[in-house]
Design a protein around this motif. Structure first.
Motif, PDB file in Angstrom:
ATOM      1  N   SER A   1       0.889  -1.084   0.034  1.00 47.76           N
ATOM      2  CA  SER A   1       0.184   0.020   0.225  1.00 47.76           C
ATOM      3  C   SER A   1       0.877   1.213  -0.060  1.00 47.76           C
ATOM      4  CB  SER A   1      -0.965   0.042   1.172  1.00 47.76           C
ATOM      5  OG  SER A   1      -0.082   0.025   2.279  1.00 47.76           O
ATOM      6  N   PRO A   2       0.339   2.583  -0.339  1.00 47.05           N
ATOM      7  CA  PRO A   2       1.047   3.611  -0.167  1.00 47.05           C
ATOM      8  C   PRO A   2       1.639   3.811   0.943  1.00 47.05           C
ATOM      9  CG  PRO A   2      -0.932   4.078  -1.358  1.00 47.05           C
ATOM     10  CD  PRO A   2      -0.971   2.735  -0.791  1.00 47.05           C
ATOM     11  N   GLU A   3       1.197   3.256   2.222  1.00 39.97           N
ATOM     12  CA  GLU A   3       1.908   3.586   3.564  1.00 39.97           C
ATOM     13  C   GLU A   3       3.210   2.753   3.468  1.00 39.97           C
ATOM     14  OE1 GLU A   3      -1.466   2.262   3.173  1.00 39.97           O
ATOM     15  OE2 GLU A   3      -2.224   4.120   3.545  1.00 39.97           O
ATOM     16  N   TYR A   4       3.299   1.801   2.631  1.00 40.06           N
ATOM     17  CA  TYR A   4       4.811   0.957   2.844  1.00 40.06           C
ATOM     18  C   TYR A   4       5.921   2.076   2.596  1.00 40.06           C
ATOM     19  CZ  TYR A   4       8.975  -1.256   1.280  1.00 40.06           C
ATOM     20  OH  TYR A   4      10.335  -1.767   1.088  1.00 40.06           O
ATOM     21  N   PHE A   5       5.841   3.071   1.622  1.00 40.54           N
ATOM     22  CA  PHE A   5       6.689   3.957   1.195  1.00 40.54           C
ATOM     23  C   PHE A   5       6.940   5.115   2.101  1.00 40.54           C
ATOM     24  CE2 PHE A   5       6.103   1.865  -3.018  1.00 40.54           C
ATOM     25  CZ  PHE A   5       7.510   1.410  -3.053  1.00 40.54           C
ATOM     26  N   GLU A   6       5.909   5.205   2.992  1.00 40.07           N
ATOM     27  CA  GLU A   6       5.814   6.337   3.987  1.00 40.07           C
ATOM     28  C   GLU A   6       6.865   6.320   5.053  1.00 40.07           C
ATOM     29  OE1 GLU A   6       2.269   7.576   5.748  1.00 40.07           O
ATOM     30  OE2 GLU A   6       0.963   7.692   3.946  1.00 40.07           O
ATOM     31  N   GLY A   7       7.586   7.580   5.334  1.00 40.11           N
ATOM     32  CA  GLY A   7       8.630   7.588   6.442  1.00 40.11           C
ATOM     33  C   GLY A   7       9.709   8.185   5.707  1.00 40.11           C
ATOM     34  N   ASN A   8      10.641   8.084   6.517  1.00 37.87           N
ATOM     35  CA  ASN A   8      12.081   8.492   6.186  1.00 37.87           C
ATOM     36  C   ASN A   8      13.054   7.213   5.471  1.00 37.87           C
ATOM     37  OD1 ASN A   8      11.937  11.242   7.136  1.00 37.87           O
ATOM     38  ND2 ASN A   8      12.021  10.442   8.896  1.00 37.87           N
ATOM     39  N   TRP A   9      13.647   7.539   4.444  1.00 39.91           N
ATOM     40  CA  TRP A   9      14.422   6.707   3.935  1.00 39.91           C
ATOM     41  C   TRP A   9      15.985   7.298   3.743  1.00 39.91           C
ATOM     42  CZ3 TRP A   9      12.902   1.791   1.845  1.00 39.91           C
ATOM     43  CH2 TRP A   9      11.629   1.368   2.156  1.00 39.91           C
TER      44      TRP A   9
ATOM     45  N   PRO B   1      19.174  11.486   1.891  1.00 38.17           N
ATOM     46  CA  PRO B   1      17.745  11.378   2.646  1.00 38.17           C
ATOM     47  C   PRO B   1      16.469  12.092   1.960  1.00 38.17           C
ATOM     48  CG  PRO B   1      19.561  12.823   3.863  1.00 38.17           C
ATOM     49  CD  PRO B   1      19.874  12.707   2.172  1.00 38.17           C
ATOM     50  N   VAL B   2      15.613  11.043   1.969  1.00 34.77           N
ATOM     51  CA  VAL B   2      14.087  11.319   1.374  1.00 34.77           C
ATOM     52  C   VAL B   2      13.073  11.034   2.379  1.00 34.77           C
ATOM     53  CG1 VAL B   2      14.994  11.145  -1.051  1.00 34.77           C
ATOM     54  CG2 VAL B   2      13.644   9.144   0.185  1.00 34.77           C
ATOM     55  N   ARG B   3      12.021  11.398   2.161  1.00 33.89           N
ATOM     56  CA  ARG B   3      10.908  11.374   2.987  1.00 33.89           C
ATOM     57  C   ARG B   3       9.483  11.284   2.303  1.00 33.89           C
ATOM     58  NH1 ARG B   3       7.091  14.285   5.691  1.00 33.89           N
ATOM     59  NH2 ARG B   3       8.162  16.382   5.454  1.00 33.89           N
ATOM     60  N   PHE B   4       8.656  10.318   2.495  1.00 32.46           N
ATOM     61  CA  PHE B   4       7.364  10.160   1.497  1.00 32.46           C
ATOM     62  C   PHE B   4       6.060  10.156   2.484  1.00 32.46           C
ATOM     63  CE2 PHE B   4      10.445   7.966  -1.078  1.00 32.46           C
ATOM     64  CZ  PHE B   4      10.394   8.879  -2.415  1.00 32.46           C
ATOM     65  N   GLU B   5       5.043  11.060   2.096  1.00 37.72           N
ATOM     66  CA  GLU B   5       3.756  10.770   3.021  1.00 37.72           C
ATOM     67  C   GLU B   5       2.737  10.941   1.967  1.00 37.72           C
ATOM     68  OE1 GLU B   5       4.202  14.432   5.487  1.00 37.72           O
ATOM     69  OE2 GLU B   5       3.246  15.635   3.856  1.00 37.72           O
ATOM     70  N   THR B   6       1.845  10.210   2.416  1.00 38.03           N
ATOM     71  CA  THR B   6       0.591  10.026   1.797  1.00 38.03           C
ATOM     72  C   THR B   6      -0.646  10.682   2.588  1.00 38.03           C
ATOM     73  OG1 THR B   6       1.370   8.081   0.553  1.00 38.03           O
ATOM     74  CG2 THR B   6      -1.099   8.482   0.303  1.00 38.03           C
ATOM     75  N   LYS B   7      -1.327  11.541   1.951  1.00 39.97           N
ATOM     76  CA  LYS B   7      -2.656  12.327   2.500  1.00 39.97           C
ATOM     77  C   LYS B   7      -3.868  12.514   1.648  1.00 39.97           C
ATOM     78  CE  LYS B   7      -0.040  15.034   5.926  1.00 39.97           C
ATOM     79  NZ  LYS B   7       0.139  16.425   6.270  1.00 39.97           N
TER      80      LYS B   7
ATOM     81  N   THR C   1      16.626  16.149   1.105  1.00 39.55           N
ATOM     82  CA  THR C   1      17.561  16.952   1.507  1.00 39.55           C
ATOM     83  C   THR C   1      18.684  17.134   0.948  1.00 39.55           C
ATOM     84  OG1 THR C   1      16.399  16.552   3.903  1.00 39.55           O
ATOM     85  CG2 THR C   1      18.694  17.794   3.898  1.00 39.55           C
ATOM     86  N   GLU C   2      19.170  18.084   0.320  1.00 41.10           N
ATOM     87  CA  GLU C   2      20.507  18.194  -0.496  1.00 41.10           C
ATOM     88  C   GLU C   2      21.843  17.960   0.575  1.00 41.10           C
ATOM     89  OE1 GLU C   2      21.324  20.439  -4.031  1.00 41.10           O
ATOM     90  OE2 GLU C   2      19.348  21.153  -3.908  1.00 41.10           O
ATOM     91  N   GLN C   3      22.779  17.360   0.060  1.00 42.69           N
ATOM     92  CA  GLN C   3      23.949  17.413   0.926  1.00 42.69           C
ATOM     93  C   GLN C   3      24.324  18.871   1.429  1.00 42.69           C
ATOM     94  OE1 GLN C   3      27.030  15.566  -1.210  1.00 42.69           O
ATOM     95  NE2 GLN C   3      28.290  15.254   0.900  1.00 42.69           N
ATOM     96  N   GLY C   4      24.842  18.974   2.547  1.00 42.10           N
ATOM     97  CA  GLY C   4      25.163  20.223   3.048  1.00 42.10           C
ATOM     98  C   GLY C   4      24.030  21.263   3.471  1.00 42.10           C
TER      99      GLY C   4
END
Length: 124
Positions: A27-35, A50-56, A65-68
């Protein structure tokens, strides 16, 4: 009579298979959160994004987030199709695409721009 039974059996089989594929696809919830996504073999060497996904309300949004940098930036798009999330964003002046596919509960593999291998690990 045989035709009706065959048609009814076919419909039941199709409904069962459809339900089974729905259960197998995350489900979309699988990808939710920080990776933490490791991009391998770029001209500047391996890099971690670092990436983060959320589903609303059925809409998935991605952030990175870019390096630095300390502030997250919103991705241009993040679309889940089956067990794959495809996203696009501008990083270091380049428009890129990132595709990740579920491997297990905490890992995903894919690519950046179809050129560089990407390994995602869920940050707990």
């Amino acid at each position: 009579m045989k035709t009706k039974v065959t048609i009814l059996s076919s419909l039941v089989l199709m409904a069962t298979l459809s339900f089974a594929f729905t259960l197998l696809s995350p489900s979309p919830e699988y990808f939710e959160g920080n990776w933490s996504v490791l991009i391998k073999g770029t001209p500047q060497g391996d890099s971690t994004i670092p990436v983060r996904f959320e589903t609303k309300d059925g809409q998935t949004t991605g952030y990175f987030t870019e390096q630095g940098e300390t502030e997250e930036k919103k991705m241009s798009s993040a679309v889940i199709s089956g067990d794959v999330i495809n996203s696009s964003f501008n990083i270091s002046g380049y428009d890129v695409t990132l595709s990740l596919k579920k491997v297990d509960d905490d890992h995903a593999n894919g690519d950046l721009m179809g050129m560089f291998d990407a390994e995602g690990t869920r940050v707990k």
